[in-house]
Design a protein around this motif. Structure first.
Motif, PDB file in Angstrom:
ATOM      1  N   ARG A   1      -1.598   7.586   9.713  1.00 45.19           N
ATOM      2  CA  ARG A   1      -2.028   7.292   8.341  1.00 45.19           C
ATOM      3  C   ARG A   1      -1.970   5.791   8.070  1.00 45.19           C
ATOM      4  N   ILE A   2      -0.870   5.162   8.483  1.00 48.34           N
ATOM      5  CA  ILE A   2      -0.744   3.726   8.277  1.00 48.34           C
ATOM      6  C   ILE A   2      -1.820   2.983   9.061  1.00 48.34           C
TER       7      ILE A   2
ATOM      8  N   SER B   1      -7.901  -4.471   5.616  1.00 45.71           N
ATOM      9  CA  SER B   1      -7.107  -5.432   6.390  1.00 45.71           C
ATOM     10  C   SER B   1      -7.277  -6.835   5.827  1.00 45.71           C
ATOM     11  N   ASN B   2      -8.476  -7.170   5.365  1.00 46.23           N
ATOM     12  CA  ASN B   2      -8.684  -8.488   4.756  1.00 46.23           C
ATOM     13  C   ASN B   2      -7.907  -8.632   3.447  1.00 46.23           C
ATOM     14  N   MET B   3      -7.805  -7.552   2.710  1.00 47.30           N
ATOM     15  CA  MET B   3      -7.005  -7.576   1.475  1.00 47.30           C
ATOM     16  C   MET B   3      -5.531  -7.821   1.800  1.00 47.30           C
TER      17      MET B   3
ATOM     18  N   GLU C   1      -1.273   4.176  -2.594  1.00 48.05           N
ATOM     19  CA  GLU C   1      -0.796   5.525  -2.295  1.00 48.05           C
ATOM     20  C   GLU C   1      -0.084   5.571  -0.940  1.00 48.05           C
ATOM     21  N   GLY C   2      -0.516   4.730  -0.016  1.00 44.98           N
ATOM     22  CA  GLY C   2       0.100   4.689   1.309  1.00 44.98           C
ATOM     23  C   GLY C   2       1.372   3.871   1.367  1.00 44.98           C
TER      24      GLY C   2
ATOM     25  N   ILE D   1      -4.764   0.385   7.558  1.00 45.08           N
ATOM     26  CA  ILE D   1      -4.906  -1.007   7.988  1.00 45.08           C
ATOM     27  C   ILE D   1      -6.202  -1.207   8.766  1.00 45.08           C
ATOM     28  N   GLY D   2      -6.670  -0.142   9.443  1.00 45.80           N
ATOM     29  CA  GLY D   2      -7.790  -0.266  10.353  1.00 45.80           C
ATOM     30  C   GLY D   2      -9.125  -0.556   9.694  1.00 45.80           C
TER      31      GLY D   2
END
Length: 255
Positions: A9-10, A20-22, A57-58, A14-15
């Motif tokens: 999930r993580i 990822s840019n955020m 949420e993650g 990120i993927g």
């Protein structure tokens, strides 16, 4: 069915390139609005809002409201450490995004990583503290020694108040540009704050660059001598008193 932490999930959060840019934009430690993060990700505001909800949420982001505005930041230092470690791992596998320019050498020299110092200066700081016997390193575990506590207390770093906080005092963070460890945790943050609050270093606008003044670089070298600095007599682990006296004098003058 696999048990334990859900790394998939993580990884999926990120993927996504936009997300990822955020996260990279927030690695500088500043809280940003959804509009600012949409710009960093290169997506519309509506799309950015969807991404931000998923990251929150993650457990990767936190949000706070101020008036009509909402600001987003990394949930905690663990997220920053994870991102910096992934950046270092990606670099070792040759997965680099080449965007060279005049700022790149400064980013590699000294930059902020969430709330602590990274880059060449960040690695030098930890190397010096270990060489001085102030920090003991065992694999990836970093521990402040009694000698280190006395040394830093003499320099105006309130170790007692840092220990009272919930976050770890010392934490190893893998540096993506140096590919070695720099110092995170509440002590790493306090040491960077020391230089920023006294005007010995400043953060460059719209960047993660930390730029030291000439006096700031001299101050840094006195606190964190490494290799040739000790050979030239700038300061030695056995004879730090003169360096401490200079630092204490500067501390009194600044206050």
């Amino acid at each position: 069915m696999a048990e334990g932490p859900d790394i998939a999930r993580i990884a999926s959060l990120i993927g996504d390139p936009a997300r990822s840019n955020m996260l990279l934009a927030l690695l500088g430690g500043k809280a940003l609005t959804a509009t600012e993060l949409a710009g960093a990700a290169g997506v519309t505001l509506q799309t950015a809002s969807s991404h931000l909800s998923k990251l929150e949420e993650g457990g990767l982001l936190s949000q706070r409201k101020q008036g009509r505005h909402r600001y987003f930041a990394l949930a905690d230092g663990h997220v920053g450490t994870m991102i910096e470690t992934l950046m270092s791992f990606s670099a070792t596998r040759g997965h680099l995004r080449h965007r060279t320019g005049p700022k790149e050498p400064e980013l590699r020299k000294a930059r902020i990583c969430y709330d602590h110092l990274a880059g060449d200066f960040g690695v030098r700081m930890l190397d010096s503290l270990i060489a001085q016997g102030a920090i003991r390193a065992e694999d990836e575990a970093l521990t402040l020694t009694a000698q280190g506590e006395a040394l830093l207390d003499a320099r105006g770093i309130d170790i007692g108040s840092l220990r009272a906080r919930r976050r770890p005092l010392c934490r190893a963070c893998l540096d993506w540009s140096e590919r070695r460890t720099h110092l995170a945790g509440s002590l790493g943050a306090a040491l960077l704050t020391h230089f920023l609050d006294r005007g010995l270093a400043r953060r460059v606008e719209e960047s993660r660059i930390i730029r030291f003044s000439p006096e700031g670089e001299r101050h840094f070298a006195a606190w964190f001598p490494v290799g040739g600095d000790r050979e030239s007599g700038a300061a030695t682990p056995a004879g730090m008193s003169s360096a401490i006296n200079r630092v204490q004098a500067a501390h009194k003058e600044a206050n």
